[in-house]
Write a protein that holds these residues in place. Structure first.
Motif, PDB file in Angstrom:
ATOM      1  N   THR A  63      -5.108   7.368  -0.674  1.00 43.08           N
ATOM      2  CA  THR A  63      -4.353   7.451   0.597  1.00 43.08           C
ATOM      3  C   THR A  63      -4.024   9.108   0.449  1.00 43.08           C
ATOM      4  OG1 THR A  63      -2.090   6.543  -0.192  1.00 43.08           O
ATOM      5  CG2 THR A  63      -3.442   5.234   1.398  1.00 43.08           C
ATOM      6  N   TRP A  64      -3.705   9.534  -0.696  1.00 40.34           N
ATOM      7  CA  TRP A  64      -3.357  10.805  -1.133  1.00 40.34           C
ATOM      8  C   TRP A  64      -4.473  11.802  -0.554  1.00 40.34           C
ATOM      9  CZ3 TRP A  64      -1.327  13.559  -5.991  1.00 40.34           C
ATOM     10  CH2 TRP A  64      -0.970  14.757  -5.836  1.00 40.34           C
ATOM     11  N   GLY A  65      -5.782  11.284  -0.813  1.00 40.33           N
ATOM     12  CA  GLY A  65      -6.853  12.086  -0.324  1.00 40.33           C
ATOM     13  C   GLY A  65      -7.187  12.134   1.053  1.00 40.33           C
ATOM     14  N   ILE A  66      -6.988  10.830   1.613  1.00 46.37           N
ATOM     15  CA  ILE A  66      -6.878  10.646   3.026  1.00 46.37           C
ATOM     16  C   ILE A  66      -5.841  11.761   3.772  1.00 46.37           C
ATOM     17  CG2 ILE A  66      -6.437   9.141   4.916  1.00 46.37           C
ATOM     18  CD1 ILE A  66      -7.609   7.033   3.035  1.00 46.37           C
ATOM     19  N   VAL A  90       0.783  -1.248   0.105  1.00 41.47           N
ATOM     20  CA  VAL A  90       0.088  -0.040   0.077  1.00 41.47           C
ATOM     21  C   VAL A  90       0.875   1.243  -0.063  1.00 41.47           C
ATOM     22  CG1 VAL A  90      -1.456   1.062   1.426  1.00 41.47           C
ATOM     23  CG2 VAL A  90      -1.883  -1.224   1.130  1.00 41.47           C
ATOM     24  N   MET A  91       1.023   2.147  -1.000  1.00 42.86           N
ATOM     25  CA  MET A  91       1.538   3.408  -1.021  1.00 42.86           C
ATOM     26  C   MET A  91       1.136   4.340  -0.008  1.00 42.86           C
ATOM     27  SD  MET A  91       3.224   3.643  -4.789  1.00 42.86           S
ATOM     28  CE  MET A  91       4.627   4.307  -4.317  1.00 42.86           C
ATOM     29  N   ASN A  92       1.195   4.209   1.060  1.00 42.08           N
ATOM     30  CA  ASN A  92       0.453   5.018   2.102  1.00 42.08           C
ATOM     31  C   ASN A  92       0.977   6.433   1.932  1.00 42.08           C
ATOM     32  OD1 ASN A  92      -1.092   6.036   3.781  1.00 42.08           O
ATOM     33  ND2 ASN A  92       0.108   4.839   5.677  1.00 42.08           N
ATOM     34  N   MET A  93       0.342   7.385   1.158  1.00 42.02           N
ATOM     35  CA  MET A  93       0.911   8.473   1.143  1.00 42.02           C
ATOM     36  C   MET A  93       0.428   9.475   2.320  1.00 42.02           C
ATOM     37  SD  MET A  93       2.241   9.183  -1.800  1.00 42.02           S
ATOM     38  CE  MET A  93       2.345  10.693  -2.528  1.00 42.02           C
ATOM     39  N   PHE A 109      -1.382   1.711  -7.407  1.00 40.22           N
ATOM     40  CA  PHE A 109      -1.483   3.054  -7.890  1.00 40.22           C
ATOM     41  C   PHE A 109      -2.844   3.660  -7.235  1.00 40.22           C
ATOM     42  CE2 PHE A 109      -1.570   5.938 -11.481  1.00 40.22           C
ATOM     43  CZ  PHE A 109      -0.341   6.206 -11.556  1.00 40.22           C
ATOM     44  N   ASP A 110      -3.865   2.845  -6.990  1.00 40.65           N
ATOM     45  CA  ASP A 110      -5.165   3.328  -6.550  1.00 40.65           C
ATOM     46  C   ASP A 110      -4.946   3.756  -5.079  1.00 40.65           C
ATOM     47  OD1 ASP A 110      -6.606   3.221  -9.120  1.00 40.65           O
ATOM     48  OD2 ASP A 110      -7.269   1.356  -8.677  1.00 40.65           O
ATOM     49  N   SER A 134     -12.855   1.231   5.280  1.00 42.93           N
ATOM     50  CA  SER A 134     -13.500   1.999   4.275  1.00 42.93           C
ATOM     51  C   SER A 134     -12.775   1.897   2.981  1.00 42.93           C
ATOM     52  CB  SER A 134     -13.791   3.094   4.793  1.00 42.93           C
ATOM     53  OG  SER A 134     -12.683   4.108   5.025  1.00 42.93           O
ATOM     54  N   VAL A 135     -11.500   2.117   3.020  1.00 44.40           N
ATOM     55  CA  VAL A 135     -11.033   2.318   1.659  1.00 44.40           C
ATOM     56  C   VAL A 135      -9.894   1.185   1.252  1.00 44.40           C
ATOM     57  CG1 VAL A 135      -9.287   3.878   0.460  1.00 44.40           C
ATOM     58  CG2 VAL A 135     -11.193   4.762   1.873  1.00 44.40           C
ATOM     59  N   ILE A 136      -8.930   1.288   2.223  1.00 39.85           N
ATOM     60  CA  ILE A 136      -7.835   0.222   1.782  1.00 39.85           C
ATOM     61  C   ILE A 136      -8.252  -1.262   1.367  1.00 39.85           C
ATOM     62  CG2 ILE A 136      -5.424  -0.600   2.419  1.00 39.85           C
ATOM     63  CD1 ILE A 136      -5.631   2.573   2.262  1.00 39.85           C
ATOM     64  N   ARG A 137      -8.807  -1.812   2.073  1.00 39.12           N
ATOM     65  CA  ARG A 137      -9.073  -3.158   1.922  1.00 39.12           C
ATOM     66  C   ARG A 137      -9.613  -3.598   0.499  1.00 39.12           C
ATOM     67  NH1 ARG A 137     -14.818  -5.168   3.941  1.00 39.12           N
ATOM     68  NH2 ARG A 137     -15.772  -3.204   4.098  1.00 39.12           N
TER      69      ARG A 137
END
Lengths: 232, 580, 283
Positions: free
Chosen positions: C97-100, C34-37, C91-92, C81-84
């Motif tokens: 995570t950028w939005g997060i 997960v590219m956690n931004m 890429f997604d 809510s999102v990552i799973r």
């Protein structure tokens, strides 16, 4: 063996995205029975296995195991119910040791449940602390085979178990499968090596284009009949 | 098409009339958002079309702004200002092209590393702009930039911006409609397959990135007179981030969407920032929702409306023969040699001194048990696996450690076992790309004529495989068998001299297998090309070929006619236990 | 001699703190892909947890459980809510995570304001060490980080959970097929990763500027370190921290802070371009 079968696959269909690879496959398997599925490359054999183990969601049909409908159950749930599985590719965890490969899914991490198998395949017990990635292709297949045959599995699913395995070890595998039958376990084996099929099968299914085109429980002349139908 | 042109004209007219419908201050604000929208269009070209996300696009915008700002501050007249603006476009375009070429040449695919590099470059630009006081004015920015000579910044500059936007939109629309644009979709869908048609995909992507950089530079060049000041923020990370958000929310697959996104969010931010504290939290939520549920953004909600503005090109499907393939000893005897080829993956040797030569045309089959290294042999021949030892030569030239596009350009065509097509494109678009293979020049990538190309081979294949005539169908909706036939046809449309087929009958029904065998035999006889086929099914092998190579454990085990192979004791031993 | 000791300690300090900051991302990106931004924003959340404890007049130690709870709970929420939905679509995850991250920055800005916050050191003063006076808090921090890494290393090599995580990372389908609940294990791993980032925030809060946008620098440094060191191993993480931290210290000492920053960026770009799989890759 009487009563409900151990595994019931009912009219199972599925594939990848819009593409249907397996189309309406059914089989019943009781404890102590071996079912073999064969067919040419690319006819949907591995997809069928993945639909049964839960790695892939079916588009229709049911998988009933030990009397419970597991069609919607995740793969790990099915494994915990007693399905042992040795896939065709990516058979072991290369980064883990042989021992870890055999025990990571058991709370007690005991190797005792493999007692018989270690006797049959002594090479494995000699290499317990080695990383599985250092094994040869055939040895990995054997490791994966043994994991699927751990004592606590009741249904053993093998996808091309003999691929790349030395003939003498194939004979040992057949022997292990026969012993497994005697303890009441059921086997679902996808195999192109007809000599193994001939040695262990109680029922054989021939798959073409995702559909079962021939099935038999008659053991006499099994190999010749399958071989003939495998030709064009 | 006519209707679409009318809709586009109406939109342009609306933009031009805006200052008269509203007030000039609002139009001034709109001008800024339109400039951001232009940059976002370039991002859409890279991201929506070609599938790679540039994350530091403000760098090119800011460079354009600083360059134009410096020219304006020098007080030169229009005679020098026009070339200065051209430089403000070209410098970012060249920089982007260079970065793209360097990065994409080393990395296939559109992974996150390219995005991170552009992001780091934008941060580097920000830091440089901050510290180079003498050039950029440092932290306080380049101030006191005059407007364009003879143009009122608050009144008439708006029309210049709209003009620039119209020009860039038309340009980008043409680029997207032309073969270049279709190839970019193919890059996004299946970059590797495109390389096996002889396209150097790294250069296609670099060109798209260069175009986006140039458009960003143009927008930046107009930003300088519009704002009168350029600060390091104009090259920085935060603006880059916002540009991507606007593109995503507006819709990254078209050209109107990104502008709509920039304008809509721009105006809403201006109106709401002071009254609604959670405004930017709300924008972030919308962005997350777009990523999760609505990849097409707002544009994806109104596809039918947007289609009005981006109508399909009128393509002359009349059927022109493309220029013939360059003479390269066409159809002369093949000369392929594997000399003690070794390939290893980690500790495992996949190929172990593989030795063979093929010196006559016709069909040659490779058989061998699973894991014998058959596919790896084709992989190393086409540059998909690195050669560890030995050498491979094709017509006297070494192909050791070649690249897929070079192998394709030297006349080697390849079909993988699992059909490899461009699923989002239609059947005819897939076919077009195959016809273009090895034929399309750089100039023709931007001309509409190649859409009309047709060849005799195409006519023949359409007769053999009726599913190819359903041109409007999306290739992703084809059945496995139809995909195999499409992939096979595409491989042959490039008219290679050496055709490599990996289990062409896998997944086919008995009837389809028969059709495929017939096609291979007939085409091999007609074209005098050389075929190498990996096949499991001995029946298929027998019908196609009298020359069989048997591989086992990464080396050649036997080589000869079917009868010789049958009698060979080594082969019998390897196949003992199996039927095949 | 003193100069060497000073630079040596600065280098060790910089490597250790960078290692601590990057640890959470190494787990989330290196293991889960997960590219956690929003990684830096979890560090920021940890620092603001420390601020809350300080404002409430409670002992500083309590900031640690608070940060673990806040980051863990928020991590659970966004994983659910999102990552799973996005595992194996790096890429997604990058975009979402950028939005997060924006959400978290703006949320904190609205709550605490844009201004810099100051957090008091609970261990002020210096101690003498190798003949020089060095801040006590920094020394304690280094000791804590070394202990944390040693413990983690042993646990990851020996425990069954460590083996399961490795199995899941290598082959998720097979892991599920042998009975590992990969969905649950991924979630637990993700939460552990972001909670570690929060812990880094608490420990570093007294030493760094604390404001809503502080996360950005940590995010990029962390990504660069992972790229330089390579993913998936603790050794790579420490090597990457050493190279990036060392380059910063050395270049800053010779020229100035800006040059150090530019040097780090340049090294990172070169690695991203030429060796995206890290310094140990054989490509």
């Amino acid at each position: 063996m009487s009563g409900a079968p151990l595994l019931s696959v009912e009219n199972l269909s599925g594939g990848y995205g819009e593409i249907v690879v397996v189309n309406g496959f059914s089989l019943d398997l009781a404890g102590g029975e071996v079912a073999c599925v064969t067919g040419r490359n690319g006819v949907g054999k591995s997809t069928l296995v993945r639909l049964v183990t839960g790695s892939l969601k079916p588009s229709s049909g049911r998988v009933v195991f030990r009397g419970r409908d597991l069609t919607a159950a995740p793969a790990h749930g099915r494994a915990r119910q007693g399905m042992g599985y040795a896939p065709q590719e990516g058979v072991v965890f290369d980064n883990l040791t042989v021992a870890e490969n055999l025990t990571l899914h058991h709370k007690d991490r005991s190797l005792e449940r493999y007692g018989d198998l270690f006797t049959a395949f002594p090479r494995l017990s000699e290499r317990l602390t080695q990383r599985a990635g250092t094994l040869s292709g055939g040895e990995k297949k054997i490791l994966s085979f043994c994991r699927a045959l751990a004592e606590d599995t009741v249904l053993v699913i093998l996808d091309e178990p003999t691929e790349g395995v030395q003939p003498e070890n194939i004979a040992l595998m057949a022997e292990a499968i026969r012993r497994g039958k005697e303890t009441g376990r059921a086997f679902l084996i996808v195999e192109q090596n007809l000599s193994l099929v001939e040695a262990v099968a109680d029922a054989a299914y021939l798959l073409d284009h995702g559909e079962c085109v021939y099935s038999t429980t008659e053991r006499d002349g099994l190999r010749a009949r399958l071989s003939e139908r495998l030709q064009l | 098409m006519a209707f679409s042109r009318a809709a586009s004209l109406a939109l342009a007219a609306l933009l031009l009339a805006f200052p008269f419908l509203s007030d000039s201050f609002t139009a001034y604000q709109l001008g800024l958002y339109l400039l951001y929208g232009m940059v976002a269009q370039g991002i859409a070209l890279c991201w929506g079309r070609a599938g790679f996300l540039p994350l530091g696009q403000a760098l090119f915008f800011g460079i354009g702004a600083y360059l134009a700002g410096a020219a304006l501050k020098a007080g030169v007249g229009w005679a020098l200002l026009v070339p200065a603006f051209a430089v403000a476009c070209l410098v970012p375009a060249l920089l982007a092209g260079l970065v793209g070429a360097l990065v994409f040449n080393r990395q296939i695919g559109s992974g996150p590393y390219f995005s991170l590099i552009t992001l780091a470059l934008s941060m580097l630009g920000f830091q440089l702009a901050n510290s180079l006081n003498g050039v950029t004015g440092g932290f306080n920015g380049m101030t006191g930039i005059p407007g364009l000579p003879g143009i009122d910044t608050y009144e008439t500059l708006y029309f210049v911006i709209v003009g620039a936007l119209i020009v860039s939109t038309l340009l980008l629309a043409h680029v997207m409609r032309a073969p270049f644009g279709q190839l970019l979709i193919a890059v996004r869908e299946n970059e590797e397959r495109l390389q096996f048609f002889g396209f150097r995909t790294s250069m296609l992507k670099a060109a798209a990135f260069a175009i986006s950089g140039g458009v960003a530079g143009l927008a930046g060049a107009l930003y300088a007179p519009h704002q009168g000041i350029v600060t390091p923020q104009a090259v920085g990370f935060l603006l880059s981030a916002e540009l991507v958000i606007w593109t995503a929310v507006g819709g990254r697959f078209g050209l109107i969407g990104p502008v709509v996104g920039a304008v809509l969010i721009g105006f809403m931010a201006a109106g709401l920032r002071d009254t609604f504290r959670y405004w930017e939290v709300a924008v972030a939520l919308v962005f997350i929702a777009v990523v999760l549920r609505l990849p097409g953004g707002i544009g994806g909600l109104f596809p039918s409306v947007l289609r009005l503005f981006a109508g399909e090109a009128e393509l002359g499907k009349s059927g022109i023969a493309p220029h013939p393939l360059a003479e390269r000893g066409h159809r002369s005897a093949p000369d392929l040699r594997f000399d003690a080829v070794g390939v290893s993956m980690g500790p495992v040797n996949i190929l172990n001194g593989l030795d063979f030569a093929i010196s006559r045309t016709g069909i040659h089959c490779i058989i061998g048990p699973n894991g014998a290294g058959k596919t790896s042999a084709l992989n190393v021949l086409t540059g998909r696996l690195p050669l560890a030892t030995g050498d491979i030569s094709w017509r006297g030239a070494s192909l050791a450690n070649t690249r897929p596009y070079i192998a394709a350009r030297s006349g080697i065509g390849r079909k993988f076992q699992v059909p490899s097509i461009f699923p989002e494109l239609t059947v005819s678009q897939n076919i077009e790309i195959a016809v273009w293979a090895n034929r399309l020049s750089a100039r023709e990538m931007f001309s509409m004529q190649p859409y009309a190309w047709t060849t005799e081979m195409l006519t023949e294949l359409r007769q053999r495989f009726p599913s190819l005539t359903e041109g409007e169908k999306s290739a992703g909706s084809l059945s496995v068998g139809q995909r195999q036939m499409l992939d096979f046809s595409m491989t042959l449309l490039a008219e290679p001299d050496l055709v490599l087929l990996d289990e062409p009958c896998a997944g086919l029904s008995a009837e389809e297998t028969r059709q495929m065998i017939e096609a291979i035999a007939a085409i091999a006889a007609e074209t005098q090309a050389t075929f190498i086929i990996i096949e499991h099914d001995m029946q298929v092998v027998e019908r196609l070929s009298d020359h069989v190579l048997v591989m086992h454990q990464g080396a050649l085990l036997a080589n000869g006619t079917m009868t010789e192979i049958r009698a060979n004791p080594d082969v019998k031993r390897v196949y003992a236990g199996g039927t095949k | 001699m003193e100069l060497v000791a000073t630079y040596g300690l600065n280098f060790a300090y910089s490597t250790a703190t960078l290692g601590l900051i990057v640890l959470g991302l190494a787990v989330v990106f290196g293991l889960l892909g997960v590219m956690n931004m929003a990684h830096g924003e979890f560090v920021m959340l940890g620092a603001y947890s420390a601020l809350m404890v300080q404002q409430a007049g409670l002992p500083y130690v309590l900031a640690i459980p608070l940060a673990l709870f806040v980051c863990g709970a928020f991590g659970w929420l966004i994983e659910w809510s999102v990552i799973r939905h996005l595992y194996r679509r790096p890429f997604d995850t990058f975009l979402a995570t950028w939005g997060i991250a924006i959400l978290m920055r703006k949320g904190v800005e609205v709550t605490f304001g844009r201004e810099y916050q100051s957090i008091d050191q609970s261990l002020p003063g210096t101690v003498e060490f190798f003949g020089i006076d060095y801040p006590a808090y920094r020394l304690v921090l280094m000791a804590l980080i070394v202990a944390l890494f040693a413990g983690l290393f042993v646990w990851y090599q020996r425990s069954n959970t460590g083996a399961r995580i490795k199995a899941m990372v290598e082959n998720p389908e097979l892991a599920a097929a042998v009975g590992i609940d990969t969905a649950r294990l991924s979630r637990a791993t993700f939460i552990a990763g972001v909670a570690t980032a929060g812990l880094a925030g608490v420990l570093l809060a007294p030493l760094v500027r604390v404001e809503p946008y502080m996360g950005l620098d940590y995010l990029l440094n962390s990504f660069f370190i992972l790229v330089v060191g390579g993913l998936g191993t603790l050794e790579g993480l420490l090597t990457g921290s050493g190279i990036i931290g060392g380059a910063d210290v050395v270049i800053s000492a010779i020229f100035d802070k800006t040059a150090g920053y530019l040097g780090v960026l340049t090294i990172s770009i070169l690695f991203l371009w030429l060796r995206p799989d890290g310094i140990f890759s054989r490509r």
